[in-house]
Design a protein around this motif. Structure first.
Motif, PDB file in Angstrom:
ATOM      1  N   VAL A  93       0.839  -1.210   0.000  1.00  0.00           N
ATOM      2  CA  VAL A  93       0.000   0.000   0.000  1.00  0.00           C
ATOM      3  C   VAL A  93       0.869   1.253   0.000  1.00  0.00           C
ATOM      4  CG1 VAL A  93      -1.661   1.341   1.361  1.00  0.00           C
ATOM      5  CG2 VAL A  93      -2.008  -1.107   1.023  1.00  0.00           C
ATOM      6  N   TYR A 108       2.106   1.623  -3.481  1.00  0.00           N
ATOM      7  CA  TYR A 108       0.979   2.064  -4.311  1.00  0.00           C
ATOM      8  C   TYR A 108       0.710   3.548  -4.120  1.00  0.00           C
ATOM      9  CZ  TYR A 108      -3.839   2.818  -5.743  1.00  0.00           C
ATOM     10  OH  TYR A 108      -4.984   3.332  -6.312  1.00  0.00           O
ATOM     11  N   ARG A 133      -8.278  -0.305   1.210  1.00  0.00           N
ATOM     12  CA  ARG A 133      -7.989  -0.974  -0.069  1.00  0.00           C
ATOM     13  C   ARG A 133      -8.315  -2.457  -0.041  1.00  0.00           C
ATOM     14  NH1 ARG A 133      -5.323   3.475   0.648  1.00  0.00           N
ATOM     15  NH2 ARG A 133      -5.051   4.863  -1.156  1.00  0.00           N
ATOM     16  N   CYS A 148     -13.299   1.913   7.077  1.00  0.00           N
ATOM     17  CA  CYS A 148     -11.858   1.694   6.981  1.00  0.00           C
ATOM     18  C   CYS A 148     -11.120   2.050   8.262  1.00  0.00           C
ATOM     19  CB  CYS A 148     -11.269   2.472   5.797  1.00  0.00           C
ATOM     20  SG  CYS A 148     -11.228   4.270   6.027  1.00  0.00           S
TER      21      CYS A 148
END
Length: 207
Positions: free
Chosen positions: A20, A23, A160, A185
């Motif tokens: 992540v 990313y 995600r 989240c």
């Protein structure tokens, strides 16, 4: 067997954290995320500075978390632990402040915006408390606030995981899924952190 499960869980967690973080840094690659950014106020210099500051410092905090929680590293390199802790705290205090600003430009309206704004406020507060308690020498409270702070940092990972599940498995329309994930989240992350504290106290008392 239990040790193997724990190690596997940790390795998967580390992989997701690093993945992540990498990313997030791809947002610095021109043209790679045009679909996501097309509805954002790219004409605003303030928004662009806030967004990329949040991306860079958020990724930094995400990667530093597992290092800071390493008891072996703290025991062997306490000075390094303290220096990296300062980087972690400063990164989040800045990243959360700019995140509060950019949250109000979230896709799908005010429900998602309020969810991300709440995350930004909680992220700032828990991290500040982690810093304040260690400055007062309250090490147990410092550790608890650090767990809360990193639980919120991990919202970058849980978002995600949850959003693709909402879209691919539950077939929710994106506007609905995004409003839900803006809250889902991070609120459960805090609940899990608090459960961990309660369980730990129970084990210390009765174990």
């Amino acid at each position: 067997m239990l040790t193997l499960v724990r190690k596997t869980f940790n390795y998967v967690g580390y992989f997701l954290i690093v993945a992540v973080a990498i990313y997030a840094l791809t947002f610095f690659v021109p043209g790679l995320h045009d679909g996501f950014l097309q509805h954002k106020p790219l004409g605003s210099l303030l928004w662009r500075l806030a967004f990329w500051t949040h991306v860079l410092l958020g990724a930094t905090a995400l990667v530093l978390g597992p290092i800071q929680f390493s008891t072996r590293m703290r025991a062997r390199r306490l000075a390094l632990h303290r220096q990296l802790g300062k980087v972690y705290v400063v990164s989040i205090l800045i990243a959360s402040a700019v995140a509060f600003y950019i949250s109000w430009f979230a896709d799908t309206g005010w429900i998602a915006a309020a969810g991300f704004a709440g995350l930004a406020v909680a992220w700032f507060y828990t991290t500040w408390q982690a810093y304040a308690t260690v400055r007062r020498g309250e090490l147990r409270l410092h550790q608890q606030w650090m767990y809360r702070s990193y639980a919120l940092t991990l919202a970058a990972v849980t978002l995600r995981i949850i959003l693709p599940l909402e879209l691919a498995v539950f077939h929710l329309p994106f506007p609905v899924a995004y409003r839900i994930v803006a809250w889902l989240c991070w609120v459960p992350n805090l609940v899990v952190a608090e459960w961990f504290f309660v369980r730990r106290k129970h084990q210390l008392r009765f174990g």
